[in-house]
Scaffold this active site. Structure first.
Site, PDB file in Angstrom:
ATOM      1  N   ASP A  49      33.740  27.574  36.818  1.00  0.00           N
ATOM      2  CA  ASP A  49      33.266  28.828  37.410  1.00  0.00           C
ATOM      3  C   ASP A  49      32.966  29.833  36.309  1.00  0.00           C
ATOM      4  OD1 ASP A  49      33.442  28.005  40.031  1.00  0.00           O
ATOM      5  OD2 ASP A  49      35.455  28.806  40.337  1.00  0.00           O
ATOM      6  N   ASP A 100      35.854  21.538  38.080  1.00  0.00           N
ATOM      7  CA  ASP A 100      35.185  22.714  38.639  1.00  0.00           C
ATOM      8  C   ASP A 100      35.049  23.733  37.513  1.00  0.00           C
ATOM      9  OD1 ASP A 100      34.206  24.559  40.507  1.00  0.00           O
ATOM     10  OD2 ASP A 100      36.205  25.322  40.976  1.00  0.00           O
ATOM     11  N   ARG A 146      31.574  14.979  39.250  1.00  0.00           N
ATOM     12  CA  ARG A 146      32.008  15.783  40.397  1.00  0.00           C
ATOM     13  C   ARG A 146      31.131  15.496  41.615  1.00  0.00           C
ATOM     14  NH1 ARG A 146      32.988  22.177  41.483  1.00  0.00           N
ATOM     15  NH2 ARG A 146      32.854  21.968  43.736  1.00  0.00           N
ATOM     16  N   ARG A 162      38.669  18.027  43.478  1.00  0.00           N
ATOM     17  CA  ARG A 162      37.505  17.842  42.612  1.00  0.00           C
ATOM     18  C   ARG A 162      37.905  17.338  41.235  1.00  0.00           C
ATOM     19  NH1 ARG A 162      35.961  23.358  43.370  1.00  0.00           N
ATOM     20  NH2 ARG A 162      36.051  22.747  45.527  1.00  0.00           N
TER      21      ARG A 162
HETATM   22  N1  LIG Z   1      30.140  33.167  39.246  1.00  0.00           N
HETATM   23  C1  LIG Z   1      29.876  31.932  39.724  1.00  0.00           C
HETATM   24  N2  LIG Z   1      30.370  30.827  39.102  1.00  0.00           N
HETATM   25  C2  LIG Z   1      30.116  29.584  39.596  1.00  0.00           C
HETATM   26  N3  LIG Z   1      29.370  29.332  40.681  1.00  0.00           N
HETATM   27  C3  LIG Z   1      28.854  30.397  41.334  1.00  0.00           C
HETATM   28  C4  LIG Z   1      29.095  31.739  40.879  1.00  0.00           C
HETATM   29  N4  LIG Z   1      28.452  32.588  41.725  1.00  0.00           N
HETATM   30  C5  LIG Z   1      27.839  31.827  42.633  1.00  0.00           C
HETATM   31  N5  LIG Z   1      28.060  30.507  42.408  1.00  0.00           N
HETATM   32  C6  LIG Z   1      27.514  29.417  43.231  1.00  0.00           C
HETATM   33  O1  LIG Z   1      28.542  28.767  43.941  1.00  0.00           O
HETATM   34  C7  LIG Z   1      28.105  27.434  44.163  1.00  0.00           C
HETATM   35  C8  LIG Z   1      29.254  26.564  44.636  1.00  0.00           C
HETATM   36  O2  LIG Z   1      30.243  26.530  43.660  1.00  0.00           O
HETATM   37  P1  LIG Z   1      31.489  25.583  43.820  1.00  0.00           P
HETATM   38  O3  LIG Z   1      31.124  24.318  44.549  1.00  0.00           O
HETATM   39  O4  LIG Z   1      32.091  25.411  42.454  1.00  0.00           O
HETATM   40  O5  LIG Z   1      32.437  26.458  44.781  1.00  0.00           O
HETATM   41  P2  LIG Z   1      33.958  26.222  44.998  1.00  0.00           P
HETATM   42  O6  LIG Z   1      34.582  25.984  43.650  1.00  0.00           O
HETATM   43  O7  LIG Z   1      34.170  25.162  46.052  1.00  0.00           O
HETATM   44  O8  LIG Z   1      34.471  27.592  45.575  1.00  0.00           O
HETATM   45  P3  LIG Z   1      34.669  28.938  44.793  1.00  0.00           P
HETATM   46  O9  LIG Z   1      33.286  29.464  44.518  1.00  0.00           O
HETATM   47  O10 LIG Z   1      35.447  29.769  45.749  1.00  0.00           O
HETATM   48  O11 LIG Z   1      35.419  28.628  43.517  1.00  0.00           O
HETATM   49  C9  LIG Z   1      27.482  27.039  42.843  1.00  0.00           C
HETATM   50  O12 LIG Z   1      26.535  26.009  42.973  1.00  0.00           O
HETATM   51  C10 LIG Z   1      26.835  28.342  42.364  1.00  0.00           C
HETATM   52  O13 LIG Z   1      25.451  28.384  42.627  1.00  0.00           O
HETATM   53  N1  LIG Z   2      45.497  25.784  42.319  1.00  0.00           N
HETATM   54  C1  LIG Z   2      44.186  25.757  42.562  1.00  0.00           C
HETATM   55  N2  LIG Z   2      43.745  25.838  43.826  1.00  0.00           N
HETATM   56  C2  LIG Z   2      42.414  25.819  44.050  1.00  0.00           C
HETATM   57  C3  LIG Z   2      41.486  25.704  42.979  1.00  0.00           C
HETATM   58  C4  LIG Z   2      41.987  25.612  41.664  1.00  0.00           C
HETATM   59  O1  LIG Z   2      41.214  25.506  40.676  1.00  0.00           O
HETATM   60  N3  LIG Z   2      43.332  25.659  41.495  1.00  0.00           N
HETATM   61  N4  LIG Z   2      40.147  25.716  43.232  1.00  0.00           N
HETATM   62  C5  LIG Z   2      39.701  25.854  44.452  1.00  0.00           C
HETATM   63  C6  LIG Z   2      38.240  25.941  44.690  1.00  0.00           C
HETATM   64  O2  LIG Z   2      37.579  26.694  43.804  1.00  0.00           O
HETATM   65  C7  LIG Z   2      40.562  25.917  45.616  1.00  0.00           C
HETATM   66  N5  LIG Z   2      41.956  25.913  45.317  1.00  0.00           N
END
Ligand SMILES: Nc1ncnc2c1ncn2[C@@H]1O[C@H](COP(=O)(O)OP(=O)(O)OP(=O)(O)O)[C@@H](O)[C@H]1O
Ligand SMILES: Nc1nc2c(c(=O)[nH]1)N=C(CO)CN2
Length: 181
Positions: A105, A103, A91, A100
């Site tokens: 979360d 991802d 990634r 990406r």
């Molecule tokens: N519950 C969580 N799960 C994953 N990452 C988290 C969480 N809370 C805070 N973070 C922080 O968010 C940072 C960025 O995450 P990431 O790049 O996956 O964001 P994103 O997928 O672009 O957006 P989103 O967070 O909206 O899904 C991570 O490095 C982490 O430190």
């Molecule tokens: N359908 C879909 N859309 C997204 C997704 C994802 O996992 N699925 N993740 C994002 C950033 O976290 C932004 N938009």
């Protein structure tokens, strides 16, 4: 030994998404890499859903999934392992909410609410994301704790559930169940 369900293990839920490369293969690799860790056991896996991109819409469709794990790691340690796996799977971060390879979360960790610079629990945007809640409802269905109620209530409150298509079933840990669906 893999983390079994004992008093020093906690249950956690993880969302997975991918929209570049071989999406399905990458997601299954991420799940196997998590399960191979001594202190993480993957206990259930949602179906695979193909979902229209949300937020930044000029990008390919995603495959989204959710899993439950038992772990002896702390929430931050678990997140660190997840970020390592994202890196190992190639990634690269370019655009926020952009395309990406994978991802991961951390959505929810049993009994923990926290807000630090690096980790917010429960995940702050999970309630508004159908691409998270629909897969998550597959894995919380059998649970008696309040995550099941939380997910059901959030799904009912969603304004929009279009753009989420069931793609394949996943009968973890039987990987062969993935092919030919
Ligand atoms: N519950 C969580 N799960 C994953 N990452 C988290 C969480 N809370 C805070 N973070 C922080 O968010 C940072 C960025 O995450 P990431 O790049 O996956 O964001 P994103 O997928 O672009 O957006 P989103 O967070 O909206 O899904 C991570 O490095 C982490 O430190
Ligand atoms: N359908 C879909 N859309 C997204 C997704 C994802 O996992 N699925 N993740 C994002 C950033 O976290 C932004 N938009």
């Amino acid at each position: 030994m893999n983390a079994q369900s004992t008093s020093d293990t906690s249950e956690a839920y993880i969302a997975l998404g991918a929209n570049l490369g071989d999406r399905e293969q990458t997601l299954m690799s991420a799940i196997m890499m998590l399960d191979k860790q001594e202190d993480i056991k993957v206990t259930a896996c949602s179906d695979l859903y193909e979902t229209d991109p949300v937020g930044y819409t000029d990008q390919p469709a995603f495959i989204n999934m959710a899993i439950s794990v038992n772990t002896t790691l702390s929430p931050q340690e678990l997140l660190d392992r997840m970020l390592e796996i994202e890196n190992q799977l190639g990634r690269v971060r370019h655009i926020r909410w952009g395309p990406r390879t994978v991802d991961l979360d951390l959505l929810w960790y049993e009994g923990v609410e926290m807000n630090t610079e690096t980790l917010i629990l429960p995940h702050p945007r999970m309630q508004e994301r159908a691409f998270v809640l629909v897969p998550l409802s597959d894995v919380v269905r059998e649970k008696s704790d309040n995550i099941s109620y939380f997910v059901q209530t959030a799904i009912e409150s969603l304004d929009e559930r279009d753009g989420i298509r069931r793609w394949k079933t996943c009968n973890w840990p039987d990987e062969s169940a993935l092919s030919g669906n």
